[in-house]
Design a protein around this motif. Structure first.
Motif, short mmCIF file in Angstrom:
data_model
loop_
_atom_site.label_atom_id
_atom_site.label_comp_id
_atom_site.label_asym_id
_atom_site.label_seq_id
_atom_site.Cartn_x
_atom_site.Cartn_y
_atom_site.Cartn_z
N PRO A 30 -58.66 94.90 -10.27
CA PRO A 30 -59.50 94.19 -9.30
C PRO A 30 -59.68 92.70 -9.56
N ALA A 31 -59.53 92.25 -10.79
CA ALA A 31 -59.77 90.83 -11.08
C ALA A 31 -58.50 89.99 -10.96
N TRP A 32 -57.38 90.61 -10.70
CA TRP A 32 -56.12 89.88 -10.65
C TRP A 32 -55.81 89.40 -9.23
N ARG A 33 -55.12 88.28 -9.14
CA ARG A 33 -54.60 87.80 -7.86
C ARG A 33 -53.18 88.34 -7.73
N ILE A 34 -52.92 89.12 -6.68
CA ILE A 34 -51.65 89.82 -6.52
C ILE A 34 -51.10 89.52 -5.13
N THR A 35 -49.83 89.08 -5.08
CA THR A 35 -49.20 88.77 -3.80
C THR A 35 -47.75 89.24 -3.81
N PHE A 36 -47.23 89.50 -2.61
CA PHE A 36 -45.81 89.80 -2.42
C PHE A 36 -45.16 88.64 -1.70
N ASP A 37 -43.90 88.37 -2.02
CA ASP A 37 -43.05 87.47 -1.26
C ASP A 37 -41.82 88.28 -0.88
N LEU A 38 -41.91 88.99 0.24
CA LEU A 38 -40.84 89.89 0.64
C LEU A 38 -39.71 89.17 1.37
N ALA A 39 -39.90 87.90 1.68
CA ALA A 39 -38.82 87.11 2.27
C ALA A 39 -37.79 86.74 1.21
N ALA A 41 -35.09 87.41 -1.71
CA ALA A 41 -34.10 88.46 -1.89
C ALA A 41 -34.53 89.49 -2.94
N ASP A 42 -35.33 89.08 -3.92
CA ASP A 42 -35.81 89.99 -4.97
C ASP A 42 -37.11 90.69 -4.62
N ARG A 43 -37.61 90.47 -3.40
CA ARG A 43 -38.87 91.10 -2.96
C ARG A 43 -39.94 90.95 -4.04
N ILE A 44 -40.31 89.74 -4.26
CA ILE A 44 -41.15 89.33 -5.39
C ILE A 44 -42.57 89.87 -5.30
#
Length: 75
Positions: A30-39, A41-44
């Motif tokens: 809960p205290a972490w900042r978590i994001t995806f960058d699916l654009a 190629a590695d779906r970060i």
């Protein structure tokens, strides 16, 4: 204040699953900042903490339990 720690992962997450996975990850971290960058190629998946290291194996376990691959990218 401690410096932020950022860990970047390569994943197999599909766009339609990202929102659900974000909810699951935030329940575990809960205290972490978590994001995806699916654009990308590695779906970060990018994880940022402010108070210690990222537990890469636990992050990978959460995704693996839902059928996705997840591995830290080298620095």
């Amino acid at each position: 204040m401690p410096a932020p720690v950022v860990e970047v992962f390569r994943t197999t997450v599909a766009r339609r699953a990202a929102a659900s996975l974000l909810r699951q990850l935030h329940r575990h971290f809960p205290a972490w900042r978590i994001t995806f960058d699916l654009a990308d190629a590695d779906r970060i998946l990018r994880v940022q903490t402010t108070g210690g290291p990222v537990d890469s194996s636990r992050v990978a376990q959460v995704l693996h339990a839902r059928g996705y691959c997840c591995e830290p990218l080298p620095d």
